[in-house]
Design an enzyme around this catalytic site. Structure first.
Site, PDB file in Angstrom:
ATOM      1  N   ASP A   1       1.128  -0.856   0.020  1.00 31.01           N
ATOM      2  CA  ASP A   1      -0.174  -0.354  -0.517  1.00 31.01           C
ATOM      3  C   ASP A   1       1.097   1.709   0.039  1.00 31.01           C
ATOM      4  O   ASP A   1       1.604   1.666   0.709  1.00 31.01           O
ATOM      5  CB  ASP A   1      -0.989  -0.667   1.411  1.00 31.01           C
ATOM      6  CG  ASP A   1      -1.957  -1.158   1.123  1.00 31.01           C
ATOM      7  OD1 ASP A   1      -2.238  -1.555   0.162  1.00 31.01           O
ATOM      8  OD2 ASP A   1      -2.410  -1.355   1.828  1.00 31.01           O
TER       9      ASP A   1
ATOM     10  N   TYR B   1       4.154  -8.662   9.446  1.00 33.05           N
ATOM     11  CA  TYR B   1       4.074  -6.674   9.750  1.00 33.05           C
ATOM     12  C   TYR B   1       3.079  -6.972  10.967  1.00 33.05           C
ATOM     13  O   TYR B   1       3.268  -6.729  11.888  1.00 33.05           O
ATOM     14  CB  TYR B   1       2.355  -7.101   8.970  1.00 33.05           C
ATOM     15  CG  TYR B   1       2.226  -7.085   7.715  1.00 33.05           C
ATOM     16  CD1 TYR B   1       2.313  -5.090   6.515  1.00 33.05           C
ATOM     17  CD2 TYR B   1       1.882  -8.284   7.006  1.00 33.05           C
ATOM     18  CE1 TYR B   1       2.162  -6.109   4.847  1.00 33.05           C
ATOM     19  CE2 TYR B   1       1.643  -8.260   5.406  1.00 33.05           C
ATOM     20  CZ  TYR B   1       1.545  -7.447   4.891  1.00 33.05           C
ATOM     21  OH  TYR B   1       1.836  -6.886   3.751  1.00 33.05           O
TER      22      TYR B   1
ATOM     23  N   ASP C   1      -8.195   3.187   6.300  1.00 33.01           N
ATOM     24  CA  ASP C   1      -6.599   3.417   7.529  1.00 33.01           C
ATOM     25  C   ASP C   1      -6.724   5.343   7.414  1.00 33.01           C
ATOM     26  O   ASP C   1      -8.090   5.573   7.100  1.00 33.01           O
ATOM     27  CB  ASP C   1      -5.440   2.930   6.072  1.00 33.01           C
ATOM     28  CG  ASP C   1      -5.351   3.871   4.903  1.00 33.01           C
ATOM     29  OD1 ASP C   1      -6.605   4.401   4.572  1.00 33.01           O
ATOM     30  OD2 ASP C   1      -5.713   2.937   3.612  1.00 33.01           O
TER      31      ASP C   1
ATOM     32  N   ARG D   1      -5.671  -4.072   6.899  1.00 36.23           N
ATOM     33  CA  ARG D   1      -6.243  -2.910   7.148  1.00 36.23           C
ATOM     34  C   ARG D   1      -7.917  -3.858   7.798  1.00 36.23           C
ATOM     35  O   ARG D   1      -8.353  -2.538   8.553  1.00 36.23           O
ATOM     36  CB  ARG D   1      -7.206  -1.878   6.021  1.00 36.23           C
ATOM     37  CG  ARG D   1      -5.571  -0.988   5.622  1.00 36.23           C
ATOM     38  CD  ARG D   1      -6.078  -0.532   3.903  1.00 36.23           C
ATOM     39  NE  ARG D   1      -5.928  -0.938   3.309  1.00 36.23           N
ATOM     40  CZ  ARG D   1      -6.451  -0.297   2.221  1.00 36.23           C
ATOM     41  NH1 ARG D   1      -6.963   0.356   1.879  1.00 36.23           N
ATOM     42  NH2 ARG D   1      -5.767  -1.660   1.320  1.00 36.23           N
TER      43      ARG D   1
END
Length: 276
Positions: free
Chosen positions: A26, A54, A68, A164
């Protein structure tokens, strides 16, 4: 910075047009992006890059249009009643194999068009749920502010998992809304931050992992003799060679990476040849 922008920068730094990447990031995300140069672009599709890790920050107390921090806030809720224990319990259902609805603002194609393009055009997009695996979902820290709670998490997951969406769903389950404010990919397959370089560092000294090292570190290795190597270079099947299931990296007697082969009954056949 988008993954496409990163590739463009790497092309200039490496002095080659032939650059590809595996696993889009992203624009708001930082961290590991695996890129291949020249003939290594063909290796990208064969690498075992399904598992990823992550580090992220989830902000509770607000829902956004994109799940987000880059989207518009569409609703808020007081977080006074959300305890640390409730947050810890809230992540538990999202460990293991789960059914997840991706964020509407994603790169998934709907009737040939990216979902995020449809959303930006004012269309309402509802994506189907998909099965993903979250093998680790740890709460690292909880910080409280004026009307919000920030939750730092670390996640190991399968390809196709949307962090997300984890933020969105945790906020929804707690009844206060949630979205992602920071995302850093720390690992893709066997590639982690320890072997990564920033673009600024690459501008100072352009370094890369040799294709032979990546192949040997990713697949079982077979060192061919001279006769076998000649056959491998032209992609000929090898009779009587018993390889383990899946792909094997084939090397010549001097250590040059030649090809990926896999077993087919009594033969070993190429899936990709990287030299001629």
């Amino acid at each position: 910075m988008t993954s496409h922008t990163v590739v463009a920068r790497v092309r200039r730094l490496a002095g080659t047009r032939k650059v590809g990447h595996a696993g889009t990031l992203d624009p708001m995300a930082t961290g590991v992006l695996v890129a291949g140069l020249n003939r290594a672009t063909r290796l990208l599709g064969h690498l075992q890059l399904a598992d990823k890790s992550y580090d992220a920050t989830i902000r509770l107390g607000a829902t956004t249009s994109t799940d987000d921090a880059e989207g518009e806030v569409v609703s808020t809720a007081p977080v006074d009643g959300v305890t640390d224990a409730a947050i810890a319990a809230g992540v538990t259902p999202y460990r293991g194999e789960i059914s997840q609805v991706p964020s509407a603002v994603s790169a998934i194609k709907v009737d040939g068009k990216r979902a995020y393009e449809r959303v930006r055009a004012g269309e309402e997009v509802v994506l189907k749920s998909r099965t993903v695996t979250v093998s680790r979902y740890d709460v690292l820290d909880i910080r409280r502010g004026d009307g919000w709670i920030d939750v730092d998490v670390s996640v190991d997951c399968s390809s196709g998992t949307y962090i997300r969406a984890l933020a969105r769903d945790l906020g929804a389950d707690l009844g206060v809304g949630g979205h992602l404010t920071a995302l850093r990919r720390t690992r893709v397959g066997t590639f982690d931050l320890s072997v990564a370089h920033s673009l600024d560092a690459l501008a100072e000294e352009f370094t890369w992992l040799p294709i032979a090292d990546v192949a040997a570190g990713t697949f079982p290795r077979y060192d061919a003799d001279a006769e076998q190597a000649a056959a491998i270079r032209t992609g000929r099947p090898l009779p009587g060679l018993k390889l383990s299931a899946g792909q094997t990296a084939m090397f010549d007697p001097t250590g040059i990476f030649l090809a990926l082969y896999e077993p087919h009954g009594p033969l070993a056949k190429p899936t990709a040849v990287f030299v001629s």
